[in-house]
Design a protein around this motif. Structure first.
Motif, PDB file in Angstrom:
ATOM      1  N   PRO A 124       7.461  -2.396 -12.606  1.00  0.00           N
ATOM      2  CA  PRO A 124       6.820  -2.831 -11.355  1.00  0.00           C
ATOM      3  C   PRO A 124       5.965  -1.715 -10.760  1.00  0.00           C
ATOM      4  N   HIS A 125       4.724  -2.010 -10.424  1.00  0.00           N
ATOM      5  CA  HIS A 125       3.853  -0.961  -9.884  1.00  0.00           C
ATOM      6  C   HIS A 125       2.737  -1.557  -9.035  1.00  0.00           C
ATOM      7  N   ILE A 126       2.012  -0.651  -8.376  1.00  0.00           N
ATOM      8  CA  ILE A 126       0.874  -1.035  -7.534  1.00  0.00           C
ATOM      9  C   ILE A 126      -0.327  -0.252  -8.048  1.00  0.00           C
ATOM     10  N   ASP A 127      -1.443  -0.931  -8.278  1.00  0.00           N
ATOM     11  CA  ASP A 127      -2.627  -0.229  -8.775  1.00  0.00           C
ATOM     12  C   ASP A 127      -3.582   0.116  -7.636  1.00  0.00           C
ATOM     13  N   ASN A 128      -4.390   1.143  -7.905  1.00  0.00           N
ATOM     14  CA  ASN A 128      -5.402   1.557  -6.920  1.00  0.00           C
ATOM     15  C   ASN A 128      -6.719   0.847  -7.150  1.00  0.00           C
ATOM     16  N   PRO A 187       1.865  -5.507  -5.530  1.00  0.00           N
ATOM     17  CA  PRO A 187       2.791  -5.076  -6.590  1.00  0.00           C
ATOM     18  C   PRO A 187       2.872  -6.130  -7.693  1.00  0.00           C
ATOM     19  N   HIS A 188       3.035  -5.666  -8.923  1.00  0.00           N
ATOM     20  CA  HIS A 188       3.129  -6.623 -10.035  1.00  0.00           C
ATOM     21  C   HIS A 188       3.882  -6.006 -11.203  1.00  0.00           C
ATOM     22  N   GLU A 189       4.367  -6.881 -12.078  1.00  0.00           N
ATOM     23  CA  GLU A 189       5.006  -6.430 -13.320  1.00  0.00           C
ATOM     24  C   GLU A 189       4.867  -7.545 -14.351  1.00  0.00           C
TER      25      GLU A 189
HETATM   26 CO    CO Z   1      -1.135  -2.891 -13.002  1.00  0.00          CO
END
Ligand code: CO
Ligand code: SIN
Length: 377
Positions: A124-128, A187-189
């Motif tokens: 799970p993460h958040i991109d810039n 956020p996405h995974e």
């Molecule tokens: Co991403």
């Protein structure tokens, strides 16, 4: 050639930078432009940025950076190999960026490709950046959460930033040709259901800190005579601990003197935004082409293609300047041609007429070809 099956105006009005969405069969009859073996081949190259992400026996996240010599990890479930800026290196894969050219070039970041074995993902993460994730071969299960300004982020591994768990507003299994659009900050995974290829076309969205630190670097390098704080009308002071408002005003004036108007940002932003963040596959011609060679090549019916990943931009406010690969060029007197070079991936006979009529334009185009930025196809 990839054709986007999308009502663009509706997408921009409803989703762009606002909320994530699934574009079911955004590419009909999608065929992967690159094979998993070719991905592995790219990951062996020194100048290409690659990462391998997996979980170890204790289910701890691990990440390794390329170049790689072998790929044992990809023989088991739960592994993902990611390659940055494939548009710089692989012409067929680069074609996947083209359908998104309804957005301005300067916002395009790069094309990242991942290959995952079943259960593989990066967590799970958040991109810039804003991203379109295209599903190639295989299937992948994606979850996307609501944007949350204070969602905690942490390093799951030195090279892997994760965010805390989130409730899904999108929970979907993508099939080949489906596209998931995720605006910056959501956020996405995603985890592969079967061996899976994913193509991420990313769009940079610089934040205030990125911009200010880059502008400060530009001033340090280019501002030879920086303005200095001045208090020539100093009066005797009783409250020596106080910084007066007029002093703060003067500090503010000195700080903003080089960026008080949008025009002043042009030399810095043009260079910054046209600088490649990843290596380019530049092949400068062994023997320099003459201007006559260029005209003759056009006459033979050739087209000239812009190097994959090369950034070329101009400003509405300063149309006589071009910024190409972090360098400033003048197109004064032939702005139509200069802008055409930035707007189009390929140029042909329409340009050769302009070049025959304008010696300065021909000189510049020849220089760009000799720099390896455009090549005959
Ligand atoms: Co991403
Ligand atoms: C991936 O393709 O594995 C990761 C893409 C992303 O989540 O940004």
């Amino acid at each position: 050639m990839f054709e986007l099956n999308l009502e663009i105006n509706h997408f921009l009005d409803t989703y762009w930078q606002k909320k994530p969405t699934v574009i079911k069969q955004g590419f009909i009859d999608f065929i992967d432009p690159i094979l998993p073996d070719e991905i592995a081949g790219l990951a062996m190259e020194e100048e290409i940025e690659s990462r391998l992400v997996y979980r170890d026996e204790k289910q701890q996240w691990q990440a390794e950076c390329g170049p790689f010599e072998s790929f044992e990890k990809l023989e088991s479930d739960g592994a993902t190999l990611l390659i940055q800026a494939v548009d710089h290196w692989h012409e067929d894969a680069q074609q996947l960026v083209r359908p998104f050219r309804f957005l301005p070039n300067w916002r395009i970041d790069d094309l990242m490709i991942s290959y995952s074995t079943p259960k593989g993902g990066v967590g799970p993460h958040i991109d810039n950046y804003d991203v379109f994730i295209i599903q190639g071969m295989g299937k992948r299960h994606w979850r996307v959460g609501e944007k949350h300004p204070i969602k905690k982020e942490f390093a799951a591994h030195g090279a892997l930033k994760h965010c805390e768990p989130f409730d899904a507003i999108i929970d979907v299994e993508l099939e080949p040709g489906d596209i998931l659009y995720i605006p910056v900050g959501f956020p996405h995974e995603g985890y592969a259901v079967e061996p899976s290829m994913n193509y991420s076309v990313g769009f940079r969205a610089p934040d205030q800190n990125d911009l200010i630190s880059s502008f400060a670097d530009h001033l340090i390098d280019n501002n030879e005579k920086p303005l200095r704080y001045n208090d020539i009308n100093m009066q005797m002071r009783e409250k020596t601990g106080q910084i007066e408002t007029q002093e703060l005003n003067e500090l503010h004036r000195v700080m903003l003197a080089n960026c008080a108007t949008p025009e002043q940002l042009i030399p810095w932003f043009g260079k910054m935004v046209s600088e490649a963040k990843h290596d380019l596959d530049i092949a400068t011609p062994e023997v320099k082409h003459s201007e006559q060679d260029i005209l003759a090549t056009f006459e033979e019916g050739a087209q000239f293609t812009r190097l994959g990943g090369l950034r070329a931009v101009y400003f509405e406010l300063s149309p006589e300047l071009l910024f190409i690969n972090a360098e400033q060029f003048s197109c004064e007197g032939f702005t139509e041609l200069g802008h055409h070079l930035c707007d189009q991936d390929k140029v042909g006979s329409e340009v050769s007429e302009l070049l025959q009529q304008d010696k300065q334009a021909l000189t510049l185009f020849t220089q760009l070809v000799n720099l390896g930025y455009w090549y005959a196809t």
